[in-house]
Design an enzyme around this catalytic site. Structure first.
Site, PDB file in Angstrom:
ATOM      1  N   HIS A 148       0.589  33.070  24.421  1.00 28.42           N
ATOM      2  CA  HIS A 148       1.838  32.758  25.117  1.00 28.42           C
ATOM      3  C   HIS A 148       1.677  31.465  25.908  1.00 28.42           C
ATOM      4  O   HIS A 148       0.575  30.989  26.144  1.00 28.42           O
ATOM      5  CB  HIS A 148       2.288  33.915  26.027  1.00 28.42           C
ATOM      6  N   CYS A 167      -1.522  27.770  32.742  1.00 23.90           N
ATOM      7  CA  CYS A 167      -0.773  28.597  31.786  1.00 23.90           C
ATOM      8  C   CYS A 167       0.436  27.867  31.205  1.00 23.90           C
ATOM      9  O   CYS A 167       1.032  28.335  30.234  1.00 23.90           O
ATOM     10  CB  CYS A 167      -0.312  29.890  32.455  1.00 23.90           C
ATOM     11  N   HIS A 173      -2.082  29.710  25.345  1.00 26.20           N
ATOM     12  CA  HIS A 173      -3.396  30.356  25.388  1.00 26.20           C
ATOM     13  C   HIS A 173      -3.193  31.825  25.008  1.00 26.20           C
ATOM     14  O   HIS A 173      -2.063  32.309  24.898  1.00 26.20           O
ATOM     15  CB  HIS A 173      -4.028  30.241  26.781  1.00 26.20           C
ATOM     16  N   HIS A 175      -4.534  36.216  24.875  1.00 27.50           N
ATOM     17  CA  HIS A 175      -5.158  37.352  25.555  1.00 27.50           C
ATOM     18  C   HIS A 175      -5.357  38.501  24.564  1.00 27.50           C
ATOM     19  O   HIS A 175      -4.607  38.640  23.590  1.00 27.50           O
ATOM     20  CB  HIS A 175      -4.270  37.878  26.688  1.00 27.50           C
ATOM     21  N   ASP A 213       1.143  41.985  17.663  1.00 29.59           N
ATOM     22  CA  ASP A 213      -0.245  41.612  17.415  1.00 29.59           C
ATOM     23  C   ASP A 213      -0.342  40.312  16.617  1.00 29.59           C
ATOM     24  O   ASP A 213       0.368  40.109  15.629  1.00 29.59           O
ATOM     25  CB  ASP A 213      -0.955  42.741  16.658  1.00 29.59           C
ATOM     26  N   HIS A 214      -1.222  39.428  17.080  1.00 26.06           N
ATOM     27  CA  HIS A 214      -1.472  38.134  16.446  1.00 26.06           C
ATOM     28  C   HIS A 214      -0.186  37.312  16.313  1.00 26.06           C
ATOM     29  O   HIS A 214       0.110  36.735  15.253  1.00 26.06           O
ATOM     30  CB  HIS A 214      -2.157  38.319  15.089  1.00 26.06           C
ATOM     31  N   GLU A 260      -3.550  42.355  31.175  1.00 31.01           N
ATOM     32  CA  GLU A 260      -3.659  41.062  30.513  1.00 31.01           C
ATOM     33  C   GLU A 260      -5.107  40.589  30.464  1.00 31.01           C
ATOM     34  O   GLU A 260      -5.552  39.966  29.503  1.00 31.01           O
ATOM     35  CB  GLU A 260      -2.793  40.049  31.256  1.00 31.01           C
TER      36      GLU A 260
END
Length: 288
Positions: A148, A167, A173, A175, A213-214, A260
């Protein structure tokens, strides 16, 4: 002054989800592999929470005494047992995680000032019971990986960097998000379940982990085209997509907890229970 103390215990036991009034095929359809004979086992971890005033020795209770009560009333009877046969309560209802937490409460309540029983069937599934008849909580833990960027589209890069720090960098970046979804409801007197566990797991996978996801949340999830995907807003989004399907299986979404990183996490409560939590309410758009 009131204080809550907690005591940890553990035991290993097996159980089987199988109802004699159903055929083998019906049991298999309802409970999946949990219906297979002769059953399967877990290393259960039990947390017993008790409340009371401090005595003249600075204790709520002598933890050595608490240890012996838990062993006498619970763990010595359940360790290396088949739960379906261990206690008579399970002749009429199945030893699900949430039902086992309820019965443990009943066994300990005459001896200890209980406020909560928390029972981990394994690190990704646990139940909580607070002494409220057949009502309990069941939590499923899972994870997904996503990227994100925290930036408001109408602000410059410099302005976003001032608000969000690193950020806000343009390439984003990622998580490895850890997610805990808690449902609440009344246990069925026969199955001992708040809701069908397999259906609960499938809902979380279909509505959250598989779609998120991904992904790069800002670009791949329409909800975040204009909404900054902070951990808080991601948790709000997860709450919104889960509430209706969880309601459809007869339970209530109680809480979403999103971790996170080891340093950052947040929690949002389901809309049915949030009136009891005075935190400011997030303004969220309709899902698209």
């Amino acid at each position: 002054m009131k204080c809550i103390i907690n005591r940890r215990a553990q035991f290993s036991a097996s159980h089987r989800y199988w109802l004699p009034e159903l055929s083998d095929a019906e049991n298999a359809e309802r409970f999946g592999r949990c219906a297979d004979a002769p059953g399967h086992g877990h290393n259960y971890v039990l947390y017993v929470s008790m409340e009371g005033d401090l005595d003249r020795y600075g204790m709520v209770l002598n933890l050595s005494d608490v240890k012996h009560v838990i062993k006498r009333e619970v763990t010595s009877q359940l360790d290396f047992s088949s739960l379906n046969q261990a206690w008579p309560e399970f002749s009429q209802s199945l030893p699900t995680t949430e039902n086992l937490a309820r019965v443990i409460w009943q066994r300990l309540a005459p001896h200890l000032p209980l406020v909560r029983i928390q029972l981990f069937e394994h690190p990704e599934l646990w139940a909580e019971y607070h002494g409220q008849s057949m009502n309990a909580h069941l939590t499923l833990s899972t994870h997904f990986s996503a990227a994100h960027r925290l930036a408001l589209p109408h602000l410059s890069l410099e302005e976003n960097l001032e608000i969000y720090g690193k950020c806000a960098r343009v390439h984003g970046h990622g998580h490895n998000y850890h997610l805990e979804v808690t449902i609440a409801g009344e246990m069925d007197e026969r199955t001992g379940m708040i809701a069908d566990l397999g259906a609960f797991q499938q809902i979380v996978e279909d509505y959250v982990t598989e779609p998120l996801d991904h992904t790069f949340l800002n670009y791949d999830i329409p909800y975040f085209k204009e909404i900054v995907p902070t951990a808080e807003q991601i948790a709000v989004y997860i709450r919104q997509v889960l509430e209706a399907p969880i309601r459809d299986i007869g339970a209530t979404l109680y809480k979403v907890r999103l971790i996170e990183s080891p340093n950052n996490s947040c929690e949002v409560y389901g809309s049915a229970v949030e009136s009891g939590y005075p935190a400011a309410q997030a303004q969220v758009p309709a899902l698209v």
